[in-house]
Design a protein around this motif. Structure first.
Motif, PDB file in Angstrom:
ATOM      1  N   LYS A 291       7.981  20.892  22.548  1.00  0.00           N
ATOM      2  CA  LYS A 291       8.779  20.561  21.353  1.00  0.00           C
ATOM      3  C   LYS A 291       9.546  21.793  20.873  1.00  0.00           C
ATOM      4  CE  LYS A 291       7.650  19.303  16.732  1.00  0.00           C
ATOM      5  NZ  LYS A 291       6.834  20.187  16.058  1.00  0.00           N
ATOM      6  N   ARG A 292       8.828  22.907  20.827  1.00  0.00           N
ATOM      7  CA  ARG A 292       9.475  24.138  20.331  1.00  0.00           C
ATOM      8  C   ARG A 292      10.639  24.572  21.239  1.00  0.00           C
ATOM      9  NH1 ARG A 292       5.337  28.304  17.469  1.00  0.00           N
ATOM     10  NH2 ARG A 292       4.260  26.802  16.171  1.00  0.00           N
ATOM     11  N   VAL A 293      10.397  24.487  22.553  1.00  0.00           N
ATOM     12  CA  VAL A 293      11.450  24.923  23.492  1.00  0.00           C
ATOM     13  C   VAL A 293      12.643  23.964  23.427  1.00  0.00           C
ATOM     14  CG1 VAL A 293      11.991  25.241  25.955  1.00  0.00           C
ATOM     15  CG2 VAL A 293       9.882  26.189  25.007  1.00  0.00           C
ATOM     16  N   LYS A 294      12.364  22.689  23.266  1.00  0.00           N
ATOM     17  CA  LYS A 294      13.442  21.694  23.173  1.00  0.00           C
ATOM     18  C   LYS A 294      14.272  21.959  21.898  1.00  0.00           C
ATOM     19  CE  LYS A 294      15.611  17.744  23.766  1.00  0.00           C
ATOM     20  NZ  LYS A 294      16.710  17.684  24.646  1.00  0.00           N
ATOM     21  N   GLU A 295      13.565  22.191  20.792  1.00  0.00           N
ATOM     22  CA  GLU A 295      14.274  22.397  19.510  1.00  0.00           C
ATOM     23  C   GLU A 295      15.123  23.658  19.529  1.00  0.00           C
ATOM     24  OE1 GLU A 295      11.105  20.137  16.576  1.00  0.00           O
ATOM     25  OE2 GLU A 295      11.239  22.337  16.472  1.00  0.00           O
ATOM     26  N   ARG A 296      14.564  24.711  20.062  1.00  0.00           N
ATOM     27  CA  ARG A 296      15.271  25.994  20.006  1.00  0.00           C
ATOM     28  C   ARG A 296      16.329  26.143  21.100  1.00  0.00           C
ATOM     29  NH1 ARG A 296      13.054  31.571  19.259  1.00  0.00           N
ATOM     30  NH2 ARG A 296      14.920  32.847  19.508  1.00  0.00           N
ATOM     31  N   PHE A 297      16.035  25.661  22.316  1.00  0.00           N
ATOM     32  CA  PHE A 297      16.944  25.914  23.457  1.00  0.00           C
ATOM     33  C   PHE A 297      17.559  24.642  24.069  1.00  0.00           C
ATOM     34  CE2 PHE A 297      13.841  29.398  23.447  1.00  0.00           C
ATOM     35  CZ  PHE A 297      14.695  30.484  23.317  1.00  0.00           C
ATOM     36  N   ASN A 298      17.154  23.493  23.548  1.00  0.00           N
ATOM     37  CA  ASN A 298      17.572  22.215  24.125  1.00  0.00           C
ATOM     38  C   ASN A 298      17.218  22.124  25.619  1.00  0.00           C
ATOM     39  OD1 ASN A 298      18.551  19.646  23.972  1.00  0.00           O
ATOM     40  ND2 ASN A 298      20.663  20.239  24.456  1.00  0.00           N
ATOM     41  N   ILE A 299      16.053  22.650  25.947  1.00  0.00           N
ATOM     42  CA  ILE A 299      15.578  22.591  27.341  1.00  0.00           C
ATOM     43  C   ILE A 299      14.322  21.720  27.378  1.00  0.00           C
ATOM     44  CG2 ILE A 299      14.463  23.942  29.182  1.00  0.00           C
ATOM     45  CD1 ILE A 299      16.337  26.244  28.367  1.00  0.00           C
ATOM     46  N   GLU A 300      14.328  20.789  28.319  1.00  0.00           N
ATOM     47  CA  GLU A 300      13.194  19.875  28.486  1.00  0.00           C
ATOM     48  C   GLU A 300      12.256  20.465  29.527  1.00  0.00           C
ATOM     49  OE1 GLU A 300      12.081  16.776  26.598  1.00  0.00           O
ATOM     50  OE2 GLU A 300      14.235  16.452  26.871  1.00  0.00           O
ATOM     51  N   LEU A 301      11.141  21.050  29.116  1.00  0.00           N
ATOM     52  CA  LEU A 301      10.211  21.598  30.116  1.00  0.00           C
ATOM     53  C   LEU A 301       9.450  20.458  30.789  1.00  0.00           C
ATOM     54  CD1 LEU A 301       8.662  24.753  28.384  1.00  0.00           C
ATOM     55  CD2 LEU A 301      10.432  24.678  30.152  1.00  0.00           C
ATOM     56  N   GLU A 302       9.205  20.652  32.073  1.00  0.00           N
ATOM     57  CA  GLU A 302       8.472  19.617  32.825  1.00  0.00           C
ATOM     58  C   GLU A 302       7.152  20.216  33.303  1.00  0.00           C
ATOM     59  OE1 GLU A 302       8.912  17.300  37.027  1.00  0.00           O
ATOM     60  OE2 GLU A 302      10.677  18.328  36.269  1.00  0.00           O
ATOM     61  N   GLU A 303       6.086  19.435  33.173  1.00  0.00           N
ATOM     62  CA  GLU A 303       4.765  19.932  33.566  1.00  0.00           C
ATOM     63  C   GLU A 303       4.671  20.165  35.075  1.00  0.00           C
ATOM     64  OE1 GLU A 303       5.286  17.488  31.494  1.00  0.00           O
ATOM     65  OE2 GLU A 303       4.080  17.864  29.699  1.00  0.00           O
ATOM     66  N   GLU A 304       4.088  21.297  35.440  1.00  0.00           N
ATOM     67  CA  GLU A 304       3.744  21.535  36.848  1.00  0.00           C
ATOM     68  C   GLU A 304       2.307  21.049  37.079  1.00  0.00           C
ATOM     69  OE1 GLU A 304       4.889  25.384  38.428  1.00  0.00           O
ATOM     70  OE2 GLU A 304       3.156  25.365  39.767  1.00  0.00           O
ATOM     71  N   VAL A 305       1.471  21.248  36.059  1.00  0.00           N
ATOM     72  CA  VAL A 305       0.078  20.797  36.141  1.00  0.00           C
ATOM     73  C   VAL A 305       0.061  19.267  36.076  1.00  0.00           C
ATOM     74  CG1 VAL A 305      -2.128  20.775  34.899  1.00  0.00           C
ATOM     75  CG2 VAL A 305      -0.861  22.915  35.141  1.00  0.00           C
ATOM     76  N   ILE A 306      -0.791  18.674  36.889  1.00  0.00           N
ATOM     77  CA  ILE A 306      -0.846  17.204  36.986  1.00  0.00           C
ATOM     78  C   ILE A 306      -2.005  16.696  36.122  1.00  0.00           C
ATOM     79  CG2 ILE A 306      -1.217  15.269  38.580  1.00  0.00           C
ATOM     80  CD1 ILE A 306      -0.288  17.370  40.802  1.00  0.00           C
ATOM     81  N   PHE A 307      -1.676  15.827  35.162  1.00  0.00           N
ATOM     82  CA  PHE A 307      -2.724  15.188  34.351  1.00  0.00           C
ATOM     83  C   PHE A 307      -3.088  13.867  35.018  1.00  0.00           C
ATOM     84  CE2 PHE A 307      -3.674  12.146  30.820  1.00  0.00           C
ATOM     85  CZ  PHE A 307      -4.972  12.604  30.591  1.00  0.00           C
ATOM     86  N   LEU A 308      -4.387  13.639  35.222  1.00  0.00           N
ATOM     87  CA  LEU A 308      -4.833  12.392  35.853  1.00  0.00           C
ATOM     88  C   LEU A 308      -5.497  11.501  34.801  1.00  0.00           C
ATOM     89  CD1 LEU A 308      -5.201  10.879  38.582  1.00  0.00           C
ATOM     90  CD2 LEU A 308      -7.520  11.820  38.615  1.00  0.00           C
ATOM     91  N   PRO A 309      -4.769  10.497  34.288  1.00  0.00           N
ATOM     92  CA  PRO A 309      -5.387   9.601  33.309  1.00  0.00           C
ATOM     93  C   PRO A 309      -6.554   8.832  33.925  1.00  0.00           C
ATOM     94  CG  PRO A 309      -2.993   9.291  33.383  1.00  0.00           C
ATOM     95  CD  PRO A 309      -3.375  10.125  34.567  1.00  0.00           C
ATOM     96  N   ALA A 310      -7.559   8.495  33.108  1.00  0.00           N
ATOM     97  CA  ALA A 310      -8.789   7.855  33.607  1.00  0.00           C
ATOM     98  C   ALA A 310      -8.516   6.550  34.336  1.00  0.00           C
ATOM     99  CB  ALA A 310      -9.744   7.607  32.449  1.00  0.00           C
ATOM    100  N   ASP A 311      -7.453   5.829  33.930  1.00  0.00           N
ATOM    101  CA  ASP A 311      -7.218   4.512  34.534  1.00  0.00           C
ATOM    102  C   ASP A 311      -6.066   4.514  35.537  1.00  0.00           C
ATOM    103  OD1 ASP A 311      -5.201   4.974  32.837  1.00  0.00           O
ATOM    104  OD2 ASP A 311      -5.462   3.179  31.614  1.00  0.00           O
ATOM    105  N   SER A 312      -5.738   5.693  36.097  1.00  0.00           N
ATOM    106  CA  SER A 312      -4.650   5.726  37.081  1.00  0.00           C
ATOM    107  C   SER A 312      -5.227   5.566  38.489  1.00  0.00           C
ATOM    108  CB  SER A 312      -3.872   7.032  36.975  1.00  0.00           C
ATOM    109  OG  SER A 312      -4.739   8.100  37.188  1.00  0.00           O
ATOM    110  N   SER A 313      -4.338   5.454  39.472  1.00  0.00           N
ATOM    111  CA  SER A 313      -4.774   5.268  40.846  1.00  0.00           C
ATOM    112  C   SER A 313      -3.622   5.490  41.798  1.00  0.00           C
ATOM    113  CB  SER A 313      -5.282   3.840  41.024  1.00  0.00           C
ATOM    114  OG  SER A 313      -5.487   3.565  42.381  1.00  0.00           O
ATOM    115  N   LEU A 314      -3.928   5.774  43.039  1.00  0.00           N
ATOM    116  CA  LEU A 314      -2.876   5.909  44.051  1.00  0.00           C
ATOM    117  C   LEU A 314      -2.608   4.583  44.755  1.00  0.00           C
ATOM    118  CD1 LEU A 314      -3.859   9.295  45.755  1.00  0.00           C
ATOM    119  CD2 LEU A 314      -2.133   8.910  44.006  1.00  0.00           C
ATOM    120  N   LEU A 315      -3.283   3.499  44.306  1.00  0.00           N
ATOM    121  CA  LEU A 315      -3.131   2.197  44.990  1.00  0.00           C
ATOM    122  C   LEU A 315      -1.692   1.746  45.017  1.00  0.00           C
ATOM    123  CD1 LEU A 315      -6.188   0.200  43.674  1.00  0.00           C
ATOM    124  CD2 LEU A 315      -5.758   0.819  46.042  1.00  0.00           C
TER     125      LEU A 315
END
Ligand SMILES: Cc1cc2nc3c(=O)[nH]c(=O)nc-3n(C[C@H](O)[C@H](O)[C@H](O)COP(=O)(O)OP(=O)(O)OC[C@H]3O[C@@H](n4cnc5c(N)ncnc54)[C@H](O)[C@@H]3O)c2cc1C
Length: 315
Positions: A291-315
Motif C-alpha cells: 500500500k505504501r509503495v503504491k501510494e508513494r510511487f504508484n508501483i504495484e509490488l508483486e509477491e515473490e513468496v508463494i502463499f498457499l491457502p488451506a483450501d487450494s490445490s494443484l488439481l
C-alpha cells in the motif's frame, strides 16, 4: 479416473506400501516456521513414490501440493485440506564424457554446487547460498547476480498433466524473471539436465566464496526465519528492473512490524518472523508495504513468496 476422494488414503497405502502421515504441522516444512496442520503429508523418496502419489491424488480428485525445501513458501495458519507431497528424491550424476549433469528435482542446490566443484564444472556458481531444491529453483527460475537457473537448463523430465513422464527442452519452460511455465501447467519436475562448461576447481571455489561473501552482507543469518526476498523487483516505465528494496526503504519499511512479522533491518525486502508469528501477520505486513509503495510511487509490488491457502490445490 473417477475414483472416490474418500478412498484415497486406502488406495495410497495399497499402491505405495506406506501409510500417509496425518495432521502434520507445516511450520516444520517452511523456512518461515509458520503453518497449521496438513490433513495428510507424504515424503516421497523415489521417483516411483513421487509419480504414484501425485497420480493417485489426481485420480481421486484429492487436493495436493508439491513442496521442495519450503524456502519460498508461506503456509496458511489453517494448514492444508489435502495432501502435501514433499519431493525428497535426491541424486546427481555427470553424463558420460560430457559437461552435462543430471539431477533429481529434490536435490538441494547446495549439494549440486558441491558436485560441480568436485567435477570441475562451471556455470552454477551464482546459485551458491540460495537455499532449496532444484524443483523450486526451476519453478521460480531462481537467480542472483543477473543469472538465473533457466540459463543453464538443457532439458528436464516431467510428470505432465496427462500423467505421462516426458522429456522437454529448455524452451518448454518459457523462463522469465522468477517465473516458469510450471506455475501455470502444474507439471511435476522429476529431474533436470544442466549444460555447464569445464572449469578449474580453485576458480570455481573462489567465485562461490565471493558470491557467498556478497550475500552475507545483506541477507539475514541462516537461523532467521524468512523466505528470501518477499517481493519481485518491479520493472519501471523506462523498462529497467529495479530492486523492490529501493522503494520499500523510502516508505519506512525497516520500522514496520505486524504481530510477529517484521522487516529485516539489513534489507527492506526481507520479511522475517519470530516464534509465534502467524501467516496473517506476514500477509498484513506485506499488504501495508504494498500500500505504501503504491501510494508513494504508484508501483504495484508483486509477491515473490508463494502463499498457499488451506483450501487450494494443484488439481
Ligand atoms: C535466506 C534466503 C535467501 C534466498 N535467496 C534467494 C535468491 O537469491 N534468489 C532466488 O531466486 N531465491 C532466493 N530465495 C528463495 C528460495 O530459496 C528459492 O525460491 C528456491 O528456489 C526455493 O526452492 P524450494 O525447494 O525451497 O521450493 P519451495 O519453497 O518448496 O517451493 C516453491 C515452489 O516450487 C514448486 N515446486 C517445488 N518443487 C517442485 C517440483 N519438483 N515440481 C514442480 N513444482 C515444484 C512448489 O510447488 C512451489 O510452488 C531465498 C530464500 C531464503 C530463505
Amino acid at each position: 479416473m473417477g475414483q472416490k476422494k474418500a478412498d484415497f488414503p486406502a488406495h495410497f497405502f495399497a499402491n505405495i506400501g506406506k501409510p500417509l502421515q496425518k495432521f502434520i504441522p507445516l511450520r516444520d516444512y517452511s523456512n518461515f516456521k509458520i503453518g497449521g496442520k496438513a490433513d495428510y503429508f507424504f515424503n516421497a523418496s523415489s521417483i516411483m513414490e513421487l509419480v504414484v502419489s501425485v497420480s493417485l491424488a489426481r485420480e481421486h480428485s484429492f487436493p495436493y501440493y508439491i513442496i521442495g525445501g519450503g524456502y519460498n513458501l508461506l503456509f496458511d495458519d489453517d494448514g492444508f485440506r489435502g495432501i502435501i507431497i514433499k519431493n525428497s528424491v535426491k541424486g546427481v550424476r555427470r553424463k558420460e564424457k560430457k559437461t552435462e549433469i543430471q539431477t533429481f528435482a529434490g536435490t538441494s542446490l547446495s549439494h549440486l554446487i558441491q558436485f560441480t566443484i568436485k567435477e570441475e564444472l562451471s556455470g552454477l556458481e551464482f546459485l551458491a547460498g540460495i537455499p532449496g531444491t532444484i524443483g523450486g529453483a526451476i519453478f521460480g527460475n531462481a537467480g542472483a547476480f543477473e543469472q538465473s537457473t533457466g540459463d543453464y537448463l538443457k532439458e528436464a523430465e516431467l510428470l505432465d498433466r496427462k500423467g505421462e513422464q516426458i522429456t522437454v527442452n529448455r524452451d518448454y519452460f518459457k523462463f522469465s524473471y522468477r517465473q516458469s511455465i510450471l506455475n501455470k501447467k502444474h507439471d511435476v519436475l522429476l529431474s533436470a539436465t544442466f549444460k555447464l562448461i569445464n572449469g578449474e576447481k580453485e576458480r570455481i571455489k573462489a567465485r562461490i566464496e565471493e558470491n557467498l561473501e556478497k550475500r552475507k552482507k545483506k541477507h539475514p543469518p541462516q537461523d532467521i526465519a524468512c523466505a528470501g526476498s518477499y517481493f519481485k523487483n518491479p520493472v519501471l516505465p523506462d523498462g529497467k528492473r529495479t530492486p523492490a528494496a529501493t522503494f520499500l526503504e523510502k516508505v519506512g519499511a525497516k520500522h514496520l512490524t505486524k504481530g510477529g512479522a517484521s522487516v529485516y533491518p539489513g534489507h527492506s525486502n526481507f520479511i522475517i518472523t519470530q516464534e509465534g508469528a502467524s501467516a496473517r501477520d506476514v500477509i498484513d505486513l506485506a499488504q501495508e508495504l504494498k500500500k505504501r509503495v503504491k501510494e508513494r510511487f504508484n508501483i504495484e509490488l508483486e509477491e515473490e513468496v508463494i502463499f498457499l491457502p488451506a483450501d487450494s490445490s494443484l488439481l
